[in-house]
Design a protein around this motif. Structure first.
Motif, PDB file in Angstrom:
ATOM      1  N   LEU A  93      -5.428  -6.503  11.774  1.00  0.00           N
ATOM      2  CA  LEU A  93      -4.507  -5.795  10.888  1.00  0.00           C
ATOM      3  C   LEU A  93      -3.178  -5.746  11.642  1.00  0.00           C
ATOM      4  O   LEU A  93      -3.146  -5.278  12.781  1.00  0.00           O
ATOM      5  N   CYS A  94      -2.110  -6.258  11.030  1.00  0.00           N
ATOM      6  CA  CYS A  94      -0.824  -6.268  11.738  1.00  0.00           C
ATOM      7  C   CYS A  94       0.143  -5.306  11.053  1.00  0.00           C
ATOM      8  O   CYS A  94       0.013  -5.025   9.857  1.00  0.00           O
ATOM      9  N   ALA A  95       1.096  -4.825  11.820  1.00  0.00           N
ATOM     10  CA  ALA A  95       2.073  -3.881  11.260  1.00  0.00           C
ATOM     11  C   ALA A  95       3.351  -3.954  12.074  1.00  0.00           C
ATOM     12  O   ALA A  95       3.426  -4.675  13.075  1.00  0.00           O
ATOM     13  N   ALA A  96       4.348  -3.206  11.608  1.00  0.00           N
ATOM     14  CA  ALA A  96       5.652  -3.222  12.273  1.00  0.00           C
ATOM     15  C   ALA A  96       5.624  -2.323  13.506  1.00  0.00           C
ATOM     16  O   ALA A  96       6.294  -1.304  13.554  1.00  0.00           O
ATOM     17  N   SER A  97       4.829  -2.667  14.464  1.00  0.00           N
ATOM     18  CA  SER A  97       4.684  -2.031  15.788  1.00  0.00           C
ATOM     19  C   SER A  97       3.305  -1.389  15.975  1.00  0.00           C
ATOM     20  O   SER A  97       2.630  -1.042  14.992  1.00  0.00           O
ATOM     21  N   GLY A  98       2.972  -1.214  17.256  1.00  0.00           N
ATOM     22  CA  GLY A  98       1.744  -0.502  17.603  1.00  0.00           C
ATOM     23  C   GLY A  98       1.825   0.931  17.107  1.00  0.00           C
ATOM     24  O   GLY A  98       0.845   1.500  16.612  1.00  0.00           O
ATOM     25  N   SER A  99       3.012   1.517  17.205  1.00  0.00           N
ATOM     26  CA  SER A  99       3.181   2.906  16.753  1.00  0.00           C
ATOM     27  C   SER A  99       2.874   3.019  15.269  1.00  0.00           C
ATOM     28  O   SER A  99       2.246   3.974  14.815  1.00  0.00           O
ATOM     29  N   LEU A 101       0.855   1.202  13.571  1.00  0.00           N
ATOM     30  CA  LEU A 101      -0.595   1.110  13.360  1.00  0.00           C
ATOM     31  C   LEU A 101      -1.265   2.459  13.596  1.00  0.00           C
ATOM     32  O   LEU A 101      -2.204   2.842  12.896  1.00  0.00           O
ATOM     33  N   ILE A 102      -0.738   3.190  14.578  1.00  0.00           N
ATOM     34  CA  ILE A 102      -1.284   4.524  14.846  1.00  0.00           C
ATOM     35  C   ILE A 102      -1.041   5.420  13.621  1.00  0.00           C
ATOM     36  O   ILE A 102      -1.917   6.152  13.168  1.00  0.00           O
ATOM     37  N   ASP A 103       0.145   5.309  13.068  1.00  0.00           N
ATOM     38  CA  ASP A 103       0.485   6.083  11.871  1.00  0.00           C
ATOM     39  C   ASP A 103      -0.423   5.687  10.698  1.00  0.00           C
ATOM     40  O   ASP A 103      -0.945   6.550   9.986  1.00  0.00           O
ATOM     41  N   ILE A 104      -0.632   4.377  10.518  1.00  0.00           N
ATOM     42  CA  ILE A 104      -1.460   3.900   9.401  1.00  0.00           C
ATOM     43  C   ILE A 104      -2.889   4.435   9.518  1.00  0.00           C
ATOM     44  O   ILE A 104      -3.482   4.917   8.563  1.00  0.00           O
ATOM     45  N   LEU A 105      -3.455   4.356  10.726  1.00  0.00           N
ATOM     46  CA  LEU A 105      -4.858   4.777  10.834  1.00  0.00           C
ATOM     47  C   LEU A 105      -4.992   6.290  10.681  1.00  0.00           C
ATOM     48  O   LEU A 105      -5.988   6.776  10.135  1.00  0.00           O
ATOM     49  N   ILE A 106      -3.967   7.016  11.102  1.00  0.00           N
ATOM     50  CA  ILE A 106      -4.012   8.468  10.891  1.00  0.00           C
ATOM     51  C   ILE A 106      -3.916   8.768   9.391  1.00  0.00           C
ATOM     52  O   ILE A 106      -4.677   9.566   8.849  1.00  0.00           O
ATOM     53  N   ARG A 107      -3.019   8.075   8.699  1.00  0.00           N
ATOM     54  CA  ARG A 107      -2.909   8.271   7.251  1.00  0.00           C
ATOM     55  C   ARG A 107      -4.216   7.903   6.561  1.00  0.00           C
ATOM     56  O   ARG A 107      -4.620   8.506   5.577  1.00  0.00           O
ATOM     57  N   GLY A 108      -4.876   6.882   7.101  1.00  0.00           N
ATOM     58  CA  GLY A 108      -6.116   6.421   6.483  1.00  0.00           C
ATOM     59  C   GLY A 108      -7.287   7.363   6.671  1.00  0.00           C
ATOM     60  O   GLY A 108      -8.199   7.389   5.837  1.00  0.00           O
ATOM     61  N   ALA A 238      12.170  -5.156  20.436  1.00  0.00           N
ATOM     62  CA  ALA A 238      13.188  -4.946  19.395  1.00  0.00           C
ATOM     63  C   ALA A 238      12.711  -5.401  18.015  1.00  0.00           C
ATOM     64  O   ALA A 238      13.238  -4.954  17.003  1.00  0.00           O
ATOM     65  N   LEU A 239      11.724  -6.289  17.964  1.00  0.00           N
ATOM     66  CA  LEU A 239      11.275  -6.808  16.662  1.00  0.00           C
ATOM     67  C   LEU A 239      10.357  -5.845  15.927  1.00  0.00           C
ATOM     68  O   LEU A 239      10.211  -5.938  14.717  1.00  0.00           O
ATOM     69  N   ARG A 240       9.702  -4.950  16.656  1.00  0.00           N
ATOM     70  CA  ARG A 240       8.746  -3.986  16.105  1.00  0.00           C
ATOM     71  C   ARG A 240       7.577  -4.697  15.429  1.00  0.00           C
ATOM     72  O   ARG A 240       7.548  -4.876  14.206  1.00  0.00           O
ATOM     73  N   VAL A 241       6.646  -5.142  16.223  1.00  0.00           N
ATOM     74  CA  VAL A 241       5.440  -5.741  15.654  1.00  0.00           C
ATOM     75  C   VAL A 241       4.239  -5.478  16.562  1.00  0.00           C
ATOM     76  O   VAL A 241       4.359  -5.452  17.790  1.00  0.00           O
ATOM     77  N   GLY A 242       3.113  -5.203  15.942  1.00  0.00           N
ATOM     78  CA  GLY A 242       1.900  -4.907  16.689  1.00  0.00           C
ATOM     79  C   GLY A 242       0.689  -5.303  15.861  1.00  0.00           C
ATOM     80  O   GLY A 242       0.812  -5.714  14.707  1.00  0.00           O
ATOM     81  N   TYR A 243      -0.491  -5.203  16.490  1.00  0.00           N
ATOM     82  CA  TYR A 243      -1.701  -5.510  15.719  1.00  0.00           C
ATOM     83  C   TYR A 243      -2.858  -4.642  16.187  1.00  0.00           C
ATOM     84  O   TYR A 243      -2.848  -4.130  17.316  1.00  0.00           O
ATOM     85  N   TYR A 253     -10.156  -1.577   4.746  1.00  0.00           N
ATOM     86  CA  TYR A 253      -9.823  -0.255   4.192  1.00  0.00           C
ATOM     87  C   TYR A 253      -8.356   0.090   4.503  1.00  0.00           C
ATOM     88  O   TYR A 253      -7.585   0.460   3.607  1.00  0.00           O
ATOM     89  N   LEU A 254      -7.960  -0.091   5.768  1.00  0.00           N
ATOM     90  CA  LEU A 254      -6.587   0.273   6.150  1.00  0.00           C
ATOM     91  C   LEU A 254      -5.560  -0.692   5.555  1.00  0.00           C
ATOM     92  O   LEU A 254      -4.421  -0.302   5.276  1.00  0.00           O
ATOM     93  N   ARG A 255      -5.980  -1.929   5.305  1.00  0.00           N
ATOM     94  CA  ARG A 255      -5.074  -2.912   4.702  1.00  0.00           C
ATOM     95  C   ARG A 255      -4.539  -2.411   3.348  1.00  0.00           C
ATOM     96  O   ARG A 255      -3.428  -2.710   2.955  1.00  0.00           O
ATOM     97  N   GLN A 256      -5.379  -1.627   2.662  1.00  0.00           N
ATOM     98  CA  GLN A 256      -4.983  -1.145   1.336  1.00  0.00           C
ATOM     99  C   GLN A 256      -3.790  -0.200   1.387  1.00  0.00           C
ATOM    100  O   GLN A 256      -3.103  -0.024   0.394  1.00  0.00           O
ATOM    101  N   ILE A 257      -3.571   0.421   2.570  1.00  0.00           N
ATOM    102  CA  ILE A 257      -2.442   1.366   2.625  1.00  0.00           C
ATOM    103  C   ILE A 257      -1.278   0.801   3.446  1.00  0.00           C
ATOM    104  O   ILE A 257      -0.390   1.528   3.889  1.00  0.00           O
TER     105      ILE A 257
END
Ligand SMILES: Cc1ncc(COP(=O)(O)O)c(C=O)c1O
Length: 374
Positions: A93-99, A101-108, A238-243, A253-257
């Motif tokens: 699951l990739c997102a605009a930074s590791g941070s 992803l932490i936000d996404i999983l908490i929201r999930g 500077a690019l803000r990307v993480g996985y 499940y998290l991909r949906q949000i």
């Protein structure tokens, strides 16, 4: 209509009024005109950026009017190759930074009143983002001097409201890691309906023989989510990307949000190219490990208290007030980070730079210590 300030603020969520939020390293301003400043405050890559990533980004500069892929599928394909096909494409699951992803999983996973376990000193967003979701944050601090995980304390803190346990190895800001035995003793006791976040964004720099990554445990414990970032080893902060990688069920499940077009085209292309730049990755690891040894030796000579590190930074215990110390270093042209809000009051974190930056940092440190003893 005249709306009073009070009626506006009455609709604010009380738990969003988070004090001591995470602000990141401050912008760099020289203390004196013409002074060269070395930024050792945000654990960035001491070598720079992967040249292959820069080339890939340049190639895509002409099509910025076109939306990127709606999904992260191409980056996930590259990750499957990077991990020698040990993981399935749907586990990433990739997102605009590791941070993020932490936000996404908490929201999930977090509902108001749920509990989240952290072990301070640790990365501030675990606490901050959990509070943004209305969770109760339960701190089971690392042990006093060695910064070891309090396994029994964490197990005792777990109850029916616990949803997430955050583990970090190597840990920010201590630079310490979770040994294999400790991790295994803990995860085998954590109920499978609790998410274990294993943040391993500094893993390339760890060389302790009993250092382990989350990938070894996923099959047995599908409740683990590993967090990784392109900000450190790949030099793309500077690019803000993480996985993240986890079980297929959790990833899907998290991909949906995840928002559509979550990652910019330049970030996607830069990350894909950086993963393939094995020369740059190897050079980054070599420089961090060589410089870590160099700095550690010099710290010993200066007789300064520090925590041995498995990451690209050191936690220092300065002999004077942390804020004063940071200011004195800044006057010498060195930006470092006091980490009280991470849970390490009085301590300062210094990133490992290139040899020039490290020599400047050590020189500044020697001057400050010299002045103290004179
Ligand atoms: C422990 C830890 N996790 C996650 C991150 C997030 O990195 P980023 O948001 O830059 O991808 C950082 C960044 O410093 C970190 O120290």
């Amino acid at each position: 209509m005249n709306i009073s300030k009070k009626s506006i603020t009455s609709i604010f969520k009380p738990y969003l009024n988070v004090k001591d939020g995470y602000k990141g390293g401050k912008p760099i301003v020289a203390a004196k005109e013409g002074q060269k400043v070395y930024k050792l405050s945000s654990n960035e890559n001491p070598v720079g950026t992967s040249p292959k990533a820069i080339d890939a980004i340049k190639k895509h500069l002409t099509n910025l009017h076109i939306y990127p892929d709606t999904t992260d599928i191409h980056l996930r394909e590259s990750l499957v190759t990077y991990y020698d096909k040990q993981l399935n494409i749907d586990q990433f699951l990739c997102a605009a930074s590791g941070s993020e992803l932490i936000d996404i999983l908490i929201r999930g996973f977090i509902r108001e009143e749920d509990e989240v376990i952290i072990s301070t000193p640790c990365f501030v967003p675990y606490r901050m983002f959990s509070q943004w979701s209305g969770a109760k944050v339960v701190d089971v601090p690392l042990t006093d001097k060695e910064y070891e995980l309090d396994v029994n304390g964490i197990l005792k803190a777990i109850n029916s409201k616990t949803r997430i346990v955050f583990l970090t190895s190597p840990n920010n800001p201590t630079g310490t890691y979770i040994p294999k035995v400790t991790l295994e003793n803990l995860i085998k006791e954590i109920p499978s309906n609790i998410i274990v976040v294993f943040d391993e964004v500094y893993w390339h720099f760890a060389d302790a023989p009993d250092y382990v990554k989350a990938i070894n445990y996923l099959e047995k414990y599908p409740n683990i989510i590993a967090i990784n970032s392109f900000s450190k080893t790949y030099g793309l902060a500077a690019l803000r990307v993480g996985y993240a990688y986890t079980s297929i069920e959790i990833a899907n499940y998290l991909r949906q949000i995840c928002k559509p077009f979550l990652i910019s085209k330049l970030s996607l292309e830069g990350a894909i190219a950086a993963l393939k730049d094995t020369t740059f990755i190897a050079e980054t690891i070599r420089v961090v490990k060589t410089e870590r040894k160099f700095i550690q030796n010099e710290f010993d000579k200066l007789n300064i208290n520090y925590t041995p590190s498995q990451a690209n930074f050191f936690l220092l215990d300065p002999p004077i007030n942390d804020i004063k110390f940071t200011e004195l270093m800044r006057n010498e042209g060195i930006a470092v980070r006091p980490v009280k809000n991470f849970g390490a009051a009085g301590k300062v974190r210094i990133s490992i730079g290139n040899r020039e930056a490290n020599k400047a940092m050590l020189h500044a440190l020697a001057r400050i210590l010299g002045k103290l003893t004179n």
